[in-house]
Design an enzyme around this catalytic site. Structure first.
Site, PDB file in Angstrom:
ATOM      1  N   HIS A 135      46.492 -22.901   8.403  1.00  0.00           N
ATOM      2  CA  HIS A 135      46.532 -22.571   6.972  1.00  0.00           C
ATOM      3  C   HIS A 135      45.304 -23.214   6.333  1.00  0.00           C
ATOM      4  O   HIS A 135      44.862 -24.284   6.777  1.00  0.00           O
ATOM      5  CB  HIS A 135      47.817 -23.172   6.393  1.00  0.00           C
ATOM      6  CG  HIS A 135      48.114 -22.779   4.991  1.00  0.00           C
ATOM      7  ND1 HIS A 135      47.462 -23.340   3.916  1.00  0.00           N
ATOM      8  CD2 HIS A 135      48.999 -21.898   4.470  1.00  0.00           C
ATOM      9  CE1 HIS A 135      47.940 -22.820   2.793  1.00  0.00           C
ATOM     10  NE2 HIS A 135      48.870 -21.934   3.108  1.00  0.00           N
ATOM     11  N   ASP A 214      50.416 -30.747  10.611  1.00  0.00           N
ATOM     12  CA  ASP A 214      50.840 -30.030   9.417  1.00  0.00           C
ATOM     13  C   ASP A 214      52.221 -29.461   9.747  1.00  0.00           C
ATOM     14  O   ASP A 214      52.339 -28.501  10.518  1.00  0.00           O
ATOM     15  CB  ASP A 214      49.824 -28.920   9.117  1.00  0.00           C
ATOM     16  CG  ASP A 214      50.318 -27.933   8.064  1.00  0.00           C
ATOM     17  OD1 ASP A 214      51.478 -28.040   7.641  1.00  0.00           O
ATOM     18  OD2 ASP A 214      49.538 -27.041   7.687  1.00  0.00           O
ATOM     19  N   GLN A 217      55.720 -25.770   8.014  1.00  0.00           N
ATOM     20  CA  GLN A 217      56.635 -24.708   8.447  1.00  0.00           C
ATOM     21  C   GLN A 217      57.537 -25.164   9.605  1.00  0.00           C
ATOM     22  O   GLN A 217      58.318 -24.376  10.122  1.00  0.00           O
ATOM     23  CB  GLN A 217      55.847 -23.469   8.895  1.00  0.00           C
ATOM     24  CG  GLN A 217      55.060 -22.810   7.781  1.00  0.00           C
ATOM     25  CD  GLN A 217      55.944 -22.266   6.674  1.00  0.00           C
ATOM     26  OE1 GLN A 217      57.142 -22.037   6.857  1.00  0.00           O
ATOM     27  NE2 GLN A 217      55.367 -22.065   5.513  1.00  0.00           N
ATOM     28  N   LYS A 240      59.355 -25.760   0.431  1.00  0.00           N
ATOM     29  CA  LYS A 240      59.645 -24.816   1.513  1.00  0.00           C
ATOM     30  C   LYS A 240      60.990 -25.128   2.170  1.00  0.00           C
ATOM     31  O   LYS A 240      61.413 -24.457   3.093  1.00  0.00           O
ATOM     32  CB  LYS A 240      58.527 -24.856   2.552  1.00  0.00           C
ATOM     33  CG  LYS A 240      57.194 -24.402   1.949  1.00  0.00           C
ATOM     34  CD  LYS A 240      56.151 -24.181   2.965  1.00  0.00           C
ATOM     35  CE  LYS A 240      54.780 -24.028   2.371  1.00  0.00           C
ATOM     36  NZ  LYS A 240      54.543 -22.713   1.752  1.00  0.00           N
ATOM     37  N   CYS A 385      46.613 -17.139   3.529  1.00  0.00           N
ATOM     38  CA  CYS A 385      45.802 -18.376   3.573  1.00  0.00           C
ATOM     39  C   CYS A 385      45.405 -18.729   5.002  1.00  0.00           C
ATOM     40  O   CYS A 385      45.277 -19.910   5.342  1.00  0.00           O
ATOM     41  CB  CYS A 385      46.528 -19.557   2.931  1.00  0.00           C
ATOM     42  SG  CYS A 385      46.849 -19.319   1.199  1.00  0.00           S
TER      43      CYS A 385
HETATM   44  N1  PMP Z   1      50.448 -25.446   5.866  1.00  0.00           N
HETATM   45  C1  PMP Z   1      51.264 -24.434   6.166  1.00  0.00           C
HETATM   46  C2  PMP Z   1      51.542 -24.123   7.613  1.00  0.00           C
HETATM   47  C3  PMP Z   1      51.842 -23.688   5.148  1.00  0.00           C
HETATM   48  O1  PMP Z   1      52.663 -22.664   5.441  1.00  0.00           O
HETATM   49  C4  PMP Z   1      51.566 -24.015   3.801  1.00  0.00           C
HETATM   50  C5  PMP Z   1      52.155 -23.209   2.654  1.00  0.00           C
HETATM   51  N2  PMP Z   1      52.188 -21.846   2.858  1.00  0.00           N
HETATM   52  C6  PMP Z   1      50.715 -25.092   3.545  1.00  0.00           C
HETATM   53  C7  PMP Z   1      50.174 -25.781   4.598  1.00  0.00           C
HETATM   54  C8  PMP Z   1      50.382 -25.505   2.144  1.00  0.00           C
HETATM   55  O2  PMP Z   1      51.504 -25.976   1.489  1.00  0.00           O
HETATM   56  P1  PMP Z   1      51.468 -26.275  -0.086  1.00  0.00           P
HETATM   57  O3  PMP Z   1      50.914 -25.050  -0.726  1.00  0.00           O
HETATM   58  O4  PMP Z   1      52.894 -26.534  -0.428  1.00  0.00           O
HETATM   59  O5  PMP Z   1      50.596 -27.469  -0.285  1.00  0.00           O
END
Ligand code: PMP
Length: 428
Positions: A135, A214, A217, A240, A385
């Site tokens: 991401h 990270d 998910q 999430k 993203c």
């Molecule tokens: N890493 C992953 C794997 C994600 O799915 C997301 C959110 N889609 C993020 C980072 C970023 O999270 P946030 O927008 O809550 O900071």
């Protein structure tokens, strides 16, 4: 078989469903819905004891402080973290990773006792290893850090099903003594693949590099533990996993955090302020400048309680069954499934959370999303993203349906009916 009934059995806990009758929500990877217990905990804070924490000597401030700090403990319990682990409240995964990247830029050789490749701070040609599947939150902060320090970002390629090419380690030429950071997502927000991080963790350990996960998910979709992550730092977001927006966690070892420079300056993060300079508070407070997200943390506490009651093993099982059901139907209809096949998921060859990227040949994912919306099915279409992953797959975008505890087979059936309509409209 699930021991805890999910899907329709829990929908009455989420006001969203009563307020949006007829909507099938399949976008939980972007953000999950919030149960009443979370909303009520936030409303209770704002209506009954809406005061600041840490500095107050009066009873209400003490109550707010205790509730806030209790959530920190609940987070560590949820992670099954040992005593030496500290949880820092941030705005979300994105801020957690930026915090880490900025602090690591400021490190000189304080990390040498913990990581043998860190005899100095980041220097020219040092390696930050990430993957093409990341991401942008776990990618752009590292590129920015590389720009500022002269380090370089090296990317692990992905296979067609979105999993990481583990053979990359033996094939790649980068000098391992320059490896300083390995930062990888545990579960993809696009393919849903639960990555096999073991070879990359071993690479980091062998070379005395930092290993960061990270877990945005990962932590919301399955039972995970600190021991299983076996990372130096993990980052994730509350929103999430049924919690509020604007709150996340960076967790790491207290001794390591104790030698790391702060991120933001301001109130609460200091020990002593003089004209000549400032000394800093201990972690986690060193990294929490200013008034923290108090209401959000209290709401997150309620979300964790709710998830604990269900049990993360049940969450994973429920999603697994639904995912397998959805993949089988996509494949049966001849639509493109960008992640692992239903066979791989059912047989357990690949672990996958409920993020399903798909496409219909000749139809743009945005058209799929728009037509589905007209049928009341909310999915996401775009690059999610993850532009590097799209480039690797050679597509500009995918359509993505993502599942959580309140979804059931009826939602998948509605998705498939909607896709049949797309096909009819485009005569594909
Ligand atoms: N890493 C992953 C794997 C994600 O799915 C997301 C959110 N889609 C993020 C980072 C970023 O999270 P946030 O927008 O809550 O900071």
């Amino acid at each position: 078989m699930n021991t805890y009934p999910l899907g329709k059995s829990v929908q009455h806990d989420f006001p969203f469903f009563e307020l949006n009758p007829g909507i099938t929500y399949l976008d939980s990877t972007a953000t999950s819905l919030k149960p009443s217990v979370v909303i009520e905990a936030i409303t209770d804070y704002y209506s009954r004891y809406s005061v600041n924490i840490h500095r107050g000597v009066y009873a209400l401030s003490v109550e707010a402080t205790e509730k806030f700090e209790a959530v920190r403990k609940a987070v560590l319990n949820f992670l099954q973290a040992p005593n030496e682990i500290e949880a820092i409240f941030t705005k979300g995964t994105t801020e957690s990773i930026n915090l880490l990247a900025v602090s690591l830029e400021r490190v000189k050789k304080e990390l040498a006792p913990f990581f043998s490749n860190w005899q100095s701070g980041l220097e020219k040609d040092d390696v930050i290893l990430i993957s093409e599947s990341e991401h942008h939150s776990n990618l752009v902060p590292w590129q920015m850090l590389a720009e500022r320090t002269g380090a370089k970002v090296v990317y692990i390629p992905v296979r067609a099903d979105g999993s990481l090419q583990t053979e990359f380690i033996s094939q790649n030429e980068f000098s391992h003594h320059k490896l300083k950071i390995v930062a990888l997502s545990a579960t993809s927000n696009v393919s849903g693949v639960v990555h096999d991080l073991t070879p990359f963790r071993e690479l980091a350990r062998k070379n005395g590099a930092i290993f960061m996960i990270d877990a945005a998910q990962a932590i919301c979709h399955a039972e995970t533990s600190w021991a299983e992550f076996s990372a130096d730092f993990i980052a994730f977001s509350a929103h999430k996993m049924l919690g509020p927006t604007g709150l996340g966690i960076l967790a790491g070892n207290r001794d390591v955090l104790s030698v790391m420079p702060p991120f933001h300056g301001g109130g609460d993060m200091i020990a002593l302020v003089k004209k000549e300079g400032t000394t800093y508070n201990h972690p986690p407070h060193r990294f929490e400048a200013g008034t923290p997200p108090i209401a959000e943390a209290i709401g997150f506490g309620a979300a964790l309680q709710y998830l604990n009651k269900i049990g993360m093993k049940n969450v994973e099982q429920w999603e697994h069954d639904l995912t397998a059901y959805a993949l089988a139907q996509l494949e049966e209809n001849g639509w493109h499934n960008y992640g692992p096949s239903s066979d791989d998921v059912i047989s357990g060859r690949v672990r996958k959370a409920g993020a399903i990227s798909f496409g219909i040949e000749g139809v743009h994912p945005h058209d799929i999303g728009t037509i589905l919306d007209e049928t009341g099915v909310a999915i996401r279409a775009g690059h999610h993203c993850c532009q590097l992953l799209m480039q690797s797959w050679g597509v500009p975008a995918t359509a993505r349906a993502s599942l959580y505890i309140y979804n059931d087979r009826d939602d998948i059936d509605r998705l498939i009916d909607g896709l049949r309509m797309v096909k009819k409209i485009f005569k594909k």
